[in-house]
Design an enzyme around this catalytic site. Structure first.
Site, PDB file in Angstrom:
ATOM      1  N   ARG A 193      40.309  44.571  28.421  1.00 25.12           N
ATOM      2  CA  ARG A 193      39.616  45.815  28.797  1.00 25.12           C
ATOM      3  C   ARG A 193      40.644  46.843  29.238  1.00 25.12           C
ATOM      4  O   ARG A 193      41.571  46.501  29.975  1.00 25.12           O
ATOM      5  CB  ARG A 193      38.657  45.534  29.968  1.00 25.12           C
ATOM      6  CG  ARG A 193      37.266  45.205  29.529  1.00 25.12           C
ATOM      7  CD  ARG A 193      36.429  44.744  30.694  1.00 25.12           C
ATOM      8  NE  ARG A 193      36.346  45.700  31.797  1.00 25.12           N
ATOM      9  CZ  ARG A 193      35.524  45.562  32.838  1.00 25.12           C
ATOM     10  NH1 ARG A 193      34.735  44.522  32.900  1.00 25.12           N
ATOM     11  NH2 ARG A 193      35.504  46.453  33.805  1.00 25.12           N
ATOM     12  N   ARG A 214      26.273  50.192  43.379  1.00 20.79           N
ATOM     13  CA  ARG A 214      27.675  50.231  43.783  1.00 20.79           C
ATOM     14  C   ARG A 214      27.907  51.233  44.908  1.00 20.79           C
ATOM     15  O   ARG A 214      29.034  51.373  45.377  1.00 20.79           O
ATOM     16  CB  ARG A 214      28.508  50.649  42.580  1.00 20.79           C
ATOM     17  CG  ARG A 214      28.928  49.476  41.676  1.00 20.79           C
ATOM     18  CD  ARG A 214      30.346  49.513  41.568  1.00 20.79           C
ATOM     19  NE  ARG A 214      31.257  48.975  40.632  1.00 20.79           N
ATOM     20  CZ  ARG A 214      31.154  48.347  39.506  1.00 20.79           C
ATOM     21  NH1 ARG A 214      30.021  48.100  38.981  1.00 20.79           N
ATOM     22  NH2 ARG A 214      32.204  47.961  38.841  1.00 20.79           N
ATOM     23  N   LYS A 222      31.509  37.703  38.846  1.00 17.40           N
ATOM     24  CA  LYS A 222      30.071  37.989  38.735  1.00 17.40           C
ATOM     25  C   LYS A 222      29.573  37.730  37.313  1.00 17.40           C
ATOM     26  O   LYS A 222      28.543  37.098  37.126  1.00 17.40           O
ATOM     27  CB  LYS A 222      29.781  39.453  39.117  1.00 17.40           C
ATOM     28  CG  LYS A 222      30.162  39.811  40.542  1.00 17.40           C
ATOM     29  CD  LYS A 222      29.673  41.209  40.921  1.00 17.40           C
ATOM     30  CE  LYS A 222      30.348  42.331  40.162  1.00 17.40           C
ATOM     31  NZ  LYS A 222      31.776  42.507  40.449  1.00 17.40           N
TER      32      LYS A 222
HETATM   33  P1  AMP Z   1      32.319  46.702  35.732  1.00 20.12           P
HETATM   34  O1  AMP Z   1      32.279  46.100  34.356  1.00 20.12           O
HETATM   35  O2  AMP Z   1      31.086  46.395  36.524  1.00 20.12           O
HETATM   36  O3  AMP Z   1      33.593  46.385  36.462  1.00 20.12           O
HETATM   37  O4  AMP Z   1      32.305  48.294  35.525  1.00 20.12           O
HETATM   38  C1  AMP Z   1      33.341  48.945  34.832  1.00 20.12           C
HETATM   39  C2  AMP Z   1      33.369  50.414  35.220  1.00 20.12           C
HETATM   40  O5  AMP Z   1      32.109  51.039  34.857  1.00 20.12           O
HETATM   41  C3  AMP Z   1      33.522  50.702  36.698  1.00 20.12           C
HETATM   42  O6  AMP Z   1      34.885  50.707  37.103  1.00 20.12           O
HETATM   43  C4  AMP Z   1      32.892  52.091  36.816  1.00 20.12           C
HETATM   44  O7  AMP Z   1      33.759  53.093  36.310  1.00 20.12           O
HETATM   45  C5  AMP Z   1      31.723  51.976  35.855  1.00 20.12           C
HETATM   46  N1  AMP Z   1      30.501  51.463  36.530  1.00 20.12           N
HETATM   47  C6  AMP Z   1      29.866  50.279  36.312  1.00 20.12           C
HETATM   48  N2  AMP Z   1      28.794  50.151  37.094  1.00 20.12           N
HETATM   49  C7  AMP Z   1      28.733  51.276  37.851  1.00 20.12           C
HETATM   50  C8  AMP Z   1      27.854  51.743  38.868  1.00 20.12           C
HETATM   51  N3  AMP Z   1      26.816  51.017  39.295  1.00 20.12           N
HETATM   52  N4  AMP Z   1      28.127  52.963  39.409  1.00 20.12           N
HETATM   53  C9  AMP Z   1      29.159  53.716  39.008  1.00 20.12           C
HETATM   54  N5  AMP Z   1      30.027  53.333  38.063  1.00 20.12           N
HETATM   55  C10 AMP Z   1      29.827  52.126  37.482  1.00 20.12           C
END
Ligand code: AMP
Length: 209
Positions: free
Chosen positions: A155, A88, A13
């Protein structure tokens, strides 16, 4: 153009978002990026976020919804936005519908980047980012130039162990958004396997470019 980018962690993404925001001149609103920025400040909220992200768990809906509402109200989102990593959960999608209603705006497309779980493990564990530019590389599929390789970081939630939990969250809580947006006739499926250019061409085709 008001867009949502949906898909499991590691589907690409972030990579594809870059091409889309450049083409449509809209900002990328990544809740993961916003959360990581809060974690770097080491505030109490940041520490609370870290306890969720390090466990591969979703941050509670109310906290994320508030951040997104504030961000969508900023000036640069007036021409549109690409939501990356939000919503999400179905509760977040409903909250987003409410926010957009209030703003008198509508979603144009929900792009679902589809990639099988087996492929995601390899993609995620090889992911490295440049702390100076934010650019994300992959040790095998998109290797960094030799002169910057040493400064790249992984990360803390991009390990196989945390990924297992992130995938469980995706399948349990995020995948129900697929029928949610299918019902609203907004869902557009994009095969997320192939080269970066091939996938971009598929996404652009759907967006009429
Ligand atoms: P991502 O970079 O989108 O993979 O997000 C990394 C982490 O941030 C996820 O594993 C969640 O812990 C948190 N996170 C990001 N976006 C959301 C969301 N919309 N709702 C809840 N947690 C989120």
């Amino acid at each position: 153009m008001n867009l949502i980018f949906l898909g499991p962690p590691g589907a690409g993404k972030g990579t594809q978002a870059e091409a889309i925001i450049n083409e449509f001149k809209i900002p990328q609103v990544s809740t993961g990026d916003i959360i990581r920025a809060a974690i770097r400040t080491e505030s109490d909220l940041g520490k609370e976020f870290k306890s969720y992200t390090d466990a591969g768990k979703l941050v509670p809906d109310e906290l994320v919804n508030r951040m997104v509402e504030a961000r969508l109200g900023e000036d640069d989102c007036k021409t549109g936005f690409l939501l990356d990593g939000f919503p999400r959960t179905v509760a977040q999608a409903e909250a987003l519908d409410g926010m957009l209603d209030k703003m008198g705006r509508k979603l144009d497309h929900v792009l679902l980047l589809e990639v099988a779980d087996e492929v995601l493990v390899e993609r995620i564990t090889g992911r490295r980012s440049d702390p100076d530019t934010g650019r994300v590389y992959h040790v095998t599929f998109d290797p960094p130039p030799a002169d910057i390789a040493a400064r790249l970081i992984q990360r803390s939630d991009d390990t196989e162990e945390v990924l297992t939990s992130r995938l469980a969250e995706y399948h349990g809580k995020t995948a129900p958004l697929i029928p949610y947006y299918e019902k609203a006739a907004l869902l557009r499926r994009v095969d997320g396997v192939g080269s970066k250019d091939e996938i971009r061409a598929r996404a652009f085709g759907i967006l009429g470019r």
